[in-house]
Motif scaffolding. Structure first.
Motif, PDB file in Angstrom:
ATOM      1  N   GLN A 182       7.142  15.435  11.632  1.00 51.57           N
ATOM      2  CA  GLN A 182       6.054  14.724  11.837  1.00 51.57           C
ATOM      3  C   GLN A 182       5.338  14.725  13.775  1.00 51.57           C
ATOM      4  O   GLN A 182       4.547  14.470  13.698  1.00 51.57           O
ATOM      5  N   CYS A 183       6.445  14.699  14.632  1.00 53.98           N
ATOM      6  CA  CYS A 183       5.665  15.147  15.959  1.00 53.98           C
ATOM      7  C   CYS A 183       4.696  16.513  15.978  1.00 53.98           C
ATOM      8  O   CYS A 183       4.469  16.933  17.365  1.00 53.98           O
ATOM      9  N   GLN A 184       4.778  17.095  15.636  1.00 54.27           N
ATOM     10  CA  GLN A 184       4.024  18.743  15.305  1.00 54.27           C
ATOM     11  C   GLN A 184       5.120  19.473  16.006  1.00 54.27           C
ATOM     12  O   GLN A 184       3.921  19.998  17.210  1.00 54.27           O
ATOM     13  N   VAL A 185       5.637  19.711  16.359  1.00 56.73           N
ATOM     14  CA  VAL A 185       6.430  20.164  17.376  1.00 56.73           C
ATOM     15  C   VAL A 185       6.466  21.982  17.740  1.00 56.73           C
ATOM     16  O   VAL A 185       6.232  22.499  17.802  1.00 56.73           O
ATOM     17  N   PRO A 186       6.472  22.404  16.228  1.00 50.68           N
ATOM     18  CA  PRO A 186       6.435  23.806  15.323  1.00 50.68           C
ATOM     19  C   PRO A 186       4.570  24.170  16.213  1.00 50.68           C
ATOM     20  O   PRO A 186       4.625  25.021  17.001  1.00 50.68           O
ATOM     21  N   GLN A 187       3.519  23.401  15.721  1.00 57.34           N
ATOM     22  CA  GLN A 187       2.576  23.757  16.202  1.00 57.34           C
ATOM     23  C   GLN A 187       2.431  23.823  17.712  1.00 57.34           C
ATOM     24  O   GLN A 187       1.878  24.975  18.064  1.00 57.34           O
ATOM     25  N   MET A 225       1.754  27.090  22.997  1.00 54.55           N
ATOM     26  CA  MET A 225       2.778  26.915  24.211  1.00 54.55           C
ATOM     27  C   MET A 225       3.239  28.636  24.708  1.00 54.55           C
ATOM     28  O   MET A 225       3.276  29.336  24.955  1.00 54.55           O
ATOM     29  N   ALA A 226       3.619  29.549  23.096  1.00 56.08           N
ATOM     30  CA  ALA A 226       3.991  30.613  23.410  1.00 56.08           C
ATOM     31  C   ALA A 226       3.203  31.485  23.479  1.00 56.08           C
ATOM     32  O   ALA A 226       3.106  32.434  23.713  1.00 56.08           O
ATOM     33  N   CYS A 227       1.884  31.041  22.565  1.00 59.28           N
ATOM     34  CA  CYS A 227       0.869  32.378  22.700  1.00 59.28           C
ATOM     35  C   CYS A 227      -0.264  31.620  23.683  1.00 59.28           C
ATOM     36  O   CYS A 227      -0.808  32.802  23.859  1.00 59.28           O
ATOM     37  N   GLY A 228      -0.323  30.941  23.540  1.00 62.97           N
ATOM     38  CA  GLY A 228      -1.323  30.144  25.612  1.00 62.97           C
ATOM     39  C   GLY A 228      -0.810  29.474  26.684  1.00 62.97           C
ATOM     40  O   GLY A 228      -1.950  29.730  27.338  1.00 62.97           O
ATOM     41  N   ASP A 229       0.649  29.214  26.445  1.00 66.70           N
ATOM     42  CA  ASP A 229       1.148  29.005  27.773  1.00 66.70           C
ATOM     43  C   ASP A 229       0.908  29.918  29.625  1.00 66.70           C
ATOM     44  O   ASP A 229       1.136  31.406  28.790  1.00 66.70           O
ATOM     45  N   PRO A 230       0.552  29.562  30.725  1.00 69.21           N
ATOM     46  CA  PRO A 230       0.395  30.624  31.376  1.00 69.21           C
ATOM     47  C   PRO A 230       1.472  31.139  32.226  1.00 69.21           C
ATOM     48  O   PRO A 230       1.402  31.832  33.124  1.00 69.21           O
ATOM     49  N   GLN A 231       2.521  30.383  31.418  1.00 69.92           N
ATOM     50  CA  GLN A 231       3.574  31.191  32.422  1.00 69.92           C
ATOM     51  C   GLN A 231       4.892  31.764  31.312  1.00 69.92           C
ATOM     52  O   GLN A 231       4.793  30.727  30.956  1.00 69.92           O
ATOM     53  N   GLY A 283      11.822  23.770   6.320  1.00 70.60           N
ATOM     54  CA  GLY A 283      10.332  23.121   6.566  1.00 70.60           C
ATOM     55  C   GLY A 283       9.553  23.505   7.498  1.00 70.60           C
ATOM     56  O   GLY A 283       8.675  23.483   7.827  1.00 70.60           O
ATOM     57  N   ILE A 284      10.306  23.981   8.318  1.00 74.29           N
ATOM     58  CA  ILE A 284       9.772  24.084   9.977  1.00 74.29           C
ATOM     59  C   ILE A 284       9.378  25.773  10.162  1.00 74.29           C
ATOM     60  O   ILE A 284       8.110  25.870  10.452  1.00 74.29           O
ATOM     61  N   HIS A 285      10.456  26.736   8.608  1.00 71.81           N
ATOM     62  CA  HIS A 285       9.908  27.988   8.370  1.00 71.81           C
ATOM     63  C   HIS A 285       8.718  28.042   7.734  1.00 71.81           C
ATOM     64  O   HIS A 285       8.028  28.410   8.144  1.00 71.81           O
ATOM     65  N   GLN A 286       8.359  26.872   6.443  1.00 70.00           N
ATOM     66  CA  GLN A 286       7.246  27.050   6.178  1.00 70.00           C
ATOM     67  C   GLN A 286       6.230  26.728   7.310  1.00 70.00           C
ATOM     68  O   GLN A 286       4.955  27.328   6.519  1.00 70.00           O
ATOM     69  N   VAL A 287       6.280  25.891   7.616  1.00 72.38           N
ATOM     70  CA  VAL A 287       4.642  25.356   8.049  1.00 72.38           C
ATOM     71  C   VAL A 287       4.633  26.457   9.796  1.00 72.38           C
ATOM     72  O   VAL A 287       3.323  26.509   9.505  1.00 72.38           O
ATOM     73  N   LEU A 288       5.500  27.398  10.431  1.00 74.44           N
ATOM     74  CA  LEU A 288       5.155  28.280  11.136  1.00 74.44           C
ATOM     75  C   LEU A 288       3.816  29.105   9.725  1.00 74.44           C
ATOM     76  O   LEU A 288       3.711  30.090  10.524  1.00 74.44           O
ATOM     77  N   VAL A 289       4.348  29.241   9.086  1.00 75.46           N
ATOM     78  CA  VAL A 289       4.602  31.032   7.793  1.00 75.46           C
ATOM     79  C   VAL A 289       2.743  30.221   7.962  1.00 75.46           C
ATOM     80  O   VAL A 289       1.419  30.868   8.068  1.00 75.46           O
ATOM     81  N   SER A 290       2.820  29.155   7.584  1.00 81.29           N
ATOM     82  CA  SER A 290       1.157  28.287   6.797  1.00 81.29           C
ATOM     83  C   SER A 290       1.036  28.394   8.401  1.00 81.29           C
ATOM     84  O   SER A 290      -0.444  28.197   7.722  1.00 81.29           O
ATOM     85  N   LEU A 291       0.843  28.938   9.270  1.00 83.92           N
ATOM     86  CA  LEU A 291       0.155  28.551  11.025  1.00 83.92           C
ATOM     87  C   LEU A 291      -0.318  30.273  11.286  1.00 83.92           C
ATOM     88  O   LEU A 291      -1.047  29.903  12.253  1.00 83.92           O
ATOM     89  N   ILE A 350      12.166  30.839  22.522  1.00 84.44           N
ATOM     90  CA  ILE A 350      13.736  31.141  22.067  1.00 84.44           C
ATOM     91  C   ILE A 350      12.998  29.231  21.027  1.00 84.44           C
ATOM     92  O   ILE A 350      14.211  30.008  19.800  1.00 84.44           O
ATOM     93  N   ALA A 351      12.692  28.730  21.547  1.00 85.50           N
ATOM     94  CA  ALA A 351      12.616  27.132  20.432  1.00 85.50           C
ATOM     95  C   ALA A 351      12.941  27.288  18.903  1.00 85.50           C
ATOM     96  O   ALA A 351      13.170  26.941  17.973  1.00 85.50           O
ATOM     97  N   LEU A 352      11.333  28.277  18.727  1.00 88.07           N
ATOM     98  CA  LEU A 352      10.758  28.835  17.424  1.00 88.07           C
ATOM     99  C   LEU A 352      12.332  29.704  16.981  1.00 88.07           C
ATOM    100  O   LEU A 352      11.924  29.200  15.740  1.00 88.07           O
ATOM    101  N   ARG A 353      12.258  30.473  17.150  1.00 87.14           N
ATOM    102  CA  ARG A 353      13.077  31.613  16.956  1.00 87.14           C
ATOM    103  C   ARG A 353      14.544  30.227  16.092  1.00 87.14           C
ATOM    104  O   ARG A 353      15.475  30.428  15.061  1.00 87.14           O
TER     105      ARG A 353
END
Length: 116
Positions: A31-36, A41-47, A66-74, A56-59
């Motif tokens: 609901q809070c769109q944490v996976p997105q 952050m994993a793709c764009g954070d400068p640090q 449900g989170i796996h499915q969202v990540l695949v769909s993204l 690590i959090a995504l792993r």
């Protein structure tokens, strides 16, 4: 807090979110769109250390169906693969070895053979 100007706070928040998957909070995280947000952050954070914490959090979170499915769909695998390729061609911005390892492992876990 994921957008906080201080890298240490972003890193700590990403790490904390990664610990919430096994706590039965999958629906709230979705609901809070944490996976997105973690993928962004994993793709764009400068640090690099923030990117690593997000990976690590995504792993950890991708273990929840449900989170796996969202990540695949993204298209997370494709985005992370592009990130990996881009980092290899730019030596001055290459990820820390641990980040590269987490990135490869996450891509592997999101392949269809690892679907829930």
């Amino acid at each position: 807090l994921l957008g906080d100007p201080q890298a240490g706070i972003r890193r700590n928040v990403a790490s904390a979110l990664g610990n919430l998957g096994p706590e039965g909070l999958e629906e709230e995280l979705l609901q809070c769109q944490v996976p997105q947000r973690l993928l962004e952050m994993a793709c764009g954070d400068p640090q690099p250390n923030v990117k690593e914490a997000a990976l690590i959090a995504l792993r950890s979170l991708q273990q929840e169906p449900g989170i796996h499915q969202v990540l695949v769909s993204l298209g997370a695998s494709e985005k992370l693969a592009l990130l990996s390729l881009g980092n290899q061609s730019l030596p001055h911005s290459s990820p820390r070895p641990a980040s590269a390892k987490h990135c490869r492992k996450l891509i592997h876990l999101l392949r269809p053979t690892h679907s829930m």
